[in-house]
Design a protein around this motif. Structure first.
Motif, PDB file in Angstrom:
ATOM      1  N   ALA A  18      -4.091  -0.137   8.716  1.00 15.34           N
ATOM      2  CA  ALA A  18      -2.938  -0.745   8.052  1.00 15.34           C
ATOM      3  C   ALA A  18      -2.280  -1.741   8.984  1.00 15.34           C
ATOM      4  O   ALA A  18      -2.401  -1.650  10.209  1.00 15.34           O
ATOM      5  CB  ALA A  18      -1.936   0.333   7.624  1.00 15.34           C
ATOM      6  N   CYS A  63       0.784  -1.234   0.000  1.00 17.44           N
ATOM      7  CA  CYS A  63       0.000   0.000   0.000  1.00 17.44           C
ATOM      8  C   CYS A  63       0.813   1.281   0.000  1.00 17.44           C
ATOM      9  O   CYS A  63       0.254   2.365  -0.148  1.00 17.44           O
ATOM     10  CB  CYS A  63      -0.909   0.006   1.222  1.00 17.44           C
ATOM     11  SG  CYS A  63       0.014   0.009   2.790  1.00 17.44           S
ATOM     12  N   ALA A  79      -0.470   4.394   1.950  1.00 14.16           N
ATOM     13  CA  ALA A  79      -1.909   4.089   2.065  1.00 14.16           C
ATOM     14  C   ALA A  79      -2.833   5.223   1.634  1.00 14.16           C
ATOM     15  O   ALA A  79      -3.944   5.347   2.145  1.00 14.16           O
ATOM     16  CB  ALA A  79      -2.241   3.640   3.483  1.00 14.16           C
ATOM     17  N   SER A  94      -4.913  -1.876   4.588  1.00 16.07           N
ATOM     18  CA  SER A  94      -3.702  -1.672   3.801  1.00 16.07           C
ATOM     19  C   SER A  94      -2.567  -2.452   4.433  1.00 16.07           C
ATOM     20  O   SER A  94      -2.438  -2.487   5.655  1.00 16.07           O
ATOM     21  CB  SER A  94      -3.341  -0.184   3.752  1.00 16.07           C
ATOM     22  OG  SER A  94      -4.371   0.573   3.137  1.00 16.07           O
TER      23      SER A  94
END
Length: 475
Positions: A136, A97, A100, A115
């Protein structure tokens, strides 16, 4: 060092108040919280991140986002309108990612994106993402399964993520197939899609052969004004295509596989069988949040437990958590529910300007598929081990009767220290447990210089301070 932590608290509050669930192209984070300028220099021509005084700025650029990430996201939906961001497509996985931005801008469209990327030479991209307030996690498609259940994601995205999908007999792509919902989409934006040099053509041809072998259908392909192209694949909804292939390669999985067994499990080389009937796509968001999840099964007792759990959390959050525990919710951007159950806590917070990472411990009943069916995100984890995230990552940790089983497997001190590691200074712990557990945990948290308060005989609220031991001394 303390000044940078204080900036982190102020920045979190700013993000929550000013930008709600949206990321925004003018997002700022404090440089001292993630003092990694290398990415600025390495990616300066791609507009990923810029240094401006005491802050990092994120203009929404990227390797594949030549015209900005917003236009890129619009291009995907325009190319294949069935995607319907925030309605038909709610839960997304972004592979490799970067910082992100893709997931950040999708928050504005009521899309929740997990992500992930490894820790690499560019320094702490996932730390950048989490500091921005974007979901994430540190992870990599290598030799083991990702810590997600089967059939979880509505859409998986890869923009120049540099994964060799056909490596090792196609196991990386087979892993995406495992976690992609039947009928779900894979958006691949990489040079083999739109360049015709020998190397890229070889990769493209290998991808065509591999996707055809697993019955993924290329439903759309396009190129934007900057020359960046993408292709959208769709996973089948039944076994009909698998059974009609001329060659059974990769084969259908013939052994009985625990559906959601993905903790320390090697990547597979077979296709999990789909249902004998075509499954309905989940209801549109936000209706799917409270609809009966398909993965709940047919037992009426399970359905009754699920709806009872949802009602209980709705009442507890509105009547106790948000008003009665002296927690400053306006400073909270991201939350980790350490023992998420059906995701009822996250569902009850859905209208708040924050997101929840739902964790299903590996030693409790597996409910993570239900959480994804509801349009929420989560991971499996063993709290006797360290979590794959950076220190000072989360604003609030929630633990509902987490320790009952864990104290039989590891020391409560290990979990307390891990909570201290991942919670930011000034962040909160909200714990509901029996009095014995709270009695054991409270002095441990105070030894780390946390403030603790006990409510109603069952709730422990802790707040992490700014103290750290002197250099060279242990806690």
């Amino acid at each position: 060092m303390f000044d940078s932590f204080a900036g982190r608290i102020q920045n979190t509050s700013f993000m929550a108040k000013e930008q709600g669930h949206g990321e925004g192209c003018d997002a700022l984070i404090w440089y001292d919280n993630v003092p990694h300028p290398k990415l600025v220099d390495y990616k300066k021509g791609q507009n990923w991140v810029q240094k401006s005084g005491d802050y990092f700025e994120f203009p929404g650029g990227g390797t594949q986002f030549k015209d900005g990430v917003q236009k890129y996201i619009q291009l995907i939906e325009k190319t294949f309108p069935t995607i319907k961001w925030g309605k038909h497509t709610r839960v997304v996985l972004d592979v490799g990612c970067g910082v992100a931005s893709f997931g950040g801008y999708l928050l504005e469209k009521n899309v929740i994106t997990m992500s992930f990327a490894p820790k690499d030479e560019h320094e702490a991209q996932i730390q950048f993402a989490l500091e921005r307030g974007i979901p994430a996690t540190l992870s990599v498609i290598g030799t083991q399964r990702l810590t997600f259940p089967n059939d979880a994601y509505d859409l998986i995205h890869c923009a120049r993520c540099r994964v060799h999908w056909d490596a090792n007999g196609g196991k990386p792509l087979l892993e995406l197939n495992r976690i992609l919902r039947p009928g779900g989409f894979f958006v691949w934006s990489a040079t083999p899609v739109y360049r015709d040099d020998t190397r890229d053509m070889n990769v493209w041809n290998a991808m065509v052969a591999l996707t055809e072998s697993i019955c993924w259908k290329a439903v759309a392909k396009t190129m934007d004004s900057s020359g960046i192209g993408l292709v959208i694949y769709q996973k089948p909804v039944s076994n009909a295509c698998y059974e009609g292939r001329k060659e059974n390669s990769p084969p259908l999985c013939d052994k009985v596989d625990r559906k959601n067994n993905s903790w320390y499990v090697p990547l597979g080389n077979c296709l999990p069988k789909l249902s004998s009937i075509e499954l309905d796509w989940p209801a549109s968001w936000p209706e799917r949040l409270h609809s009966k999840p398909h993965s709940l099964g047919m037992e009426s007792s399970a359905e009754e437990t699920y709806y009872s759990d949802t009602k209980r959390w709705s009442q507890l959050v509105s009547e106790v958590y948000l008003d009665g525990l002296a927690i400053n919710w306006s400073s909270i951007r991201n939350v980790m529910d350490m023992n998420a159950g059906y995701g009822g806590f996250a569902a009850a917070l859905v209208d708040q300007p924050l997101w929840v990472m739902n964790v299903v411990p590996i030693n409790v009943p597996d409910t993570l598929s239900v959480i994804f069916d509801r349009g929420l995100i989560g991971i499996y984890h063993d709290w006797c081990e360290a979590l794959n995230t950076y220190p000072r990552t989360y604003d609030l940790l929630h633990a509902n009767y987490l320790f009952r089983d864990h104290t039989k497997r590891c020391d409560i001190i290990d979990v307390a220290v891990e909570m201290d590691r991942i919670l930011r200074p000034g962040g909160w712990l909200l714990l509901q447990d029996d009095i014995e557990t709270i009695t054991k945990l409270t002095p441990l948290l105070r030894s780390l210089h946390w403030e603790t308060t006990f409510y109603q005989g069952q709730f422990l609220v802790g707040r992490k301070g700014f103290w750290r031991p002197a250099h060279g001394k242990s806690i």
